[in-house]
Design an enzyme around this catalytic site. Sequence first.
Site, PDB file in Angstrom:
ATOM      1  N   SER A  68       9.139  -9.329   5.200  1.00 35.41           N
ATOM      2  CA  SER A  68       9.935  -9.565   6.397  1.00 35.41           C
ATOM      3  C   SER A  68       9.709 -10.982   6.924  1.00 35.41           C
ATOM      4  O   SER A  68       8.686 -11.615   6.639  1.00 35.41           O
ATOM      5  CB  SER A  68       9.567  -8.555   7.481  1.00 35.41           C
ATOM      6  OG  SER A  68       8.248  -8.795   7.958  1.00 35.41           O
TER       7      SER A  68
ATOM      8  N   CYS B 121      16.340  -7.030   0.051  1.00 36.43           N
ATOM      9  CA  CYS B 121      16.655  -8.207   0.858  1.00 36.43           C
ATOM     10  C   CYS B 121      17.970  -8.856   0.441  1.00 36.43           C
ATOM     11  O   CYS B 121      18.472  -9.732   1.146  1.00 36.43           O
ATOM     12  CB  CYS B 121      15.524  -9.233   0.785  1.00 36.43           C
ATOM     13  SG  CYS B 121      15.325  -9.998  -0.834  1.00 36.43           S
TER      14      CYS B 121
ATOM     15  N   GLU C 135       0.815  -1.211   0.000  1.00 37.10           N
ATOM     16  CA  GLU C 135       0.000   0.000   0.000  1.00 37.10           C
ATOM     17  C   GLU C 135       0.852   1.266   0.000  1.00 37.10           C
ATOM     18  O   GLU C 135       0.328   2.370  -0.163  1.00 37.10           O
ATOM     19  CB  GLU C 135      -0.934   0.004   1.216  1.00 37.10           C
ATOM     20  CG  GLU C 135      -0.262   0.157   2.573  1.00 37.10           C
ATOM     21  CD  GLU C 135       0.366  -1.130   3.109  1.00 37.10           C
ATOM     22  OE1 GLU C 135       0.847  -1.107   4.265  1.00 37.10           O
ATOM     23  OE2 GLU C 135       0.380  -2.137   2.377  1.00 37.10           O
TER      24      GLU C 135
ATOM     25  N   GLU D 289      17.453  -7.126  10.654  1.00 36.35           N
ATOM     26  CA  GLU D 289      17.475  -6.650   9.278  1.00 36.35           C
ATOM     27  C   GLU D 289      17.096  -5.174   9.308  1.00 36.35           C
ATOM     28  O   GLU D 289      15.948  -4.816   9.557  1.00 36.35           O
ATOM     29  CB  GLU D 289      16.504  -7.435   8.401  1.00 36.35           C
ATOM     30  CG  GLU D 289      16.546  -6.993   6.954  1.00 36.35           C
ATOM     31  CD  GLU D 289      15.509  -7.699   6.086  1.00 36.35           C
ATOM     32  OE1 GLU D 289      15.788  -7.908   4.900  1.00 36.35           O
ATOM     33  OE2 GLU D 289      14.421  -8.020   6.590  1.00 36.35           O
TER      34      GLU D 289
END
Length: 500
Positions: free
Chosen positions: A227, A282, A177, A383
């Site tokens: 994630s 990533c 979104e 991360e």
Amino acid sequence: MTKTVNHWIGGKTAEGASGTYGPVTDPATGEVTTQVAFATAEEVDAAVAAARDAFATWRHSSLAQRTSILFKFRALLDEHRDEIAALITAEHGKVHSDALGEVARGLEIVDLACGITVQLKGELSTQVATNVDVAAIRQPLGVVAGITPFNFPAMVPMWMFPIAVACGNTFVLKPSEKDPSVSLRIAELLAEAGLPDGVFNVVHGDKVAVDRLLEHPDVKAVSFVGSTPIARYIHTTASAHGKRVQALGGAKNHMLVLPDADLDAAADAAVSAAYGSAGERCMAISAVVAVGAIGDELVDKIRERAEKIKIGPGTDPTSEMGPLITRAHRDKVASYVSGAAAEGAEVVLDGTGYTVEGYEDGHWIGISLLDKVPTTAKAYQDEIFGPVLTVLRVDSYDDGIALINASPFGNGTAIFTRDGGAARRFQLEVEAGMVGVNVPIPVPVGYHSFGGWKDSLFGDHHIYGNDGTHFYTRGKVVTTRWPDPADAPAGVDLGFPRNH
């Protein structure tokens, strides 16, 4: 007037009915430029119903028809790549060259889908017994869904839907979104290419839309990139509802630098891999593991290069790095740098105070470099998904491989060395799904598959390549016996000599 991004259902725009909208900002200015409609469960149901109805005929379409449409889509995507890249820059913030690169990597998978005929060939064994043949074929699943992240709003969906529809499935996309406009433009180009209504649908939204896709009985498979906590949730929930799942999670990608490495090449690689696309990928290198006495020199070389990176709006052709996607994400990234010294790290570069003149309200952060980072520090363990590079020091190759393999993540990794034997050991011993040897971001080409190990992947299939074809199809084995025509019943003349 603020632009509204609506859904795409059954081959046309569908205005949001929920009355709930999410803001979409220009990361360079902080200005809300767009609102995106959030779907209700009923609107998700409508998209799935359109896909289900389209599957009834699309599954029987010829491979020639499917690939012809994909070839036309590829040509349109290539023609409009600058427009798509501009949409990415406007809502994600990455510089135009990065956005163009994203479109190019997505085109690789469209290329693969255009040649899907080879991937879908079956197998045949004749005379496994007298007059008995066995054939293995692959068939589409039905309605499949893709849930994709903000960092690659064009590329990651294209890792999914081209192969899915080429295999005969229909597709429902739930994009991020935060940067939704690209998905609607892709839907329009697919329609222009001749894709039948309902084969590709887009619903926007939040957890309501996601959960309905995970639970819907007509959705047969779910692909996800995001994630690790959400990937685990997607896998657990969708699997509990009987769906096939590929859920790609987070990463902490290490680059092991041995004492014999070309340090200039290693520093160049570390800088581009850590700070490219503002670290919001990533496959970014976020941890450099320096072996032996080369650590100080390597850090100096990285710092020299990092300080020269020009940060600015993605629309400026001289910018090499843009802003982060939201202010909240920018603040979260900055918190890892602000707390690093207290956790034992040496802050070589601190980019948390960076701003761009004329764009002071943008989501800016500069380059950060942390050295001598302990494995207990949050900046190492989490991360970060931003332009923060951590450097860890080890005494030996064995210490380095042990450190990397102790990480719960296993997405990508790299080694820099001139020694082929060391590189060979590394590629066999490291616990990660994608390995680079003197290549910092080892994203596989389209005809190989992308995916990690451990907490970086939930499910049995990697994405695109051969794994993608297998994920979006299921095997069927057909055993057939036909009597010899010479044994036809009396009164039936097939023109063969009689055996009786």
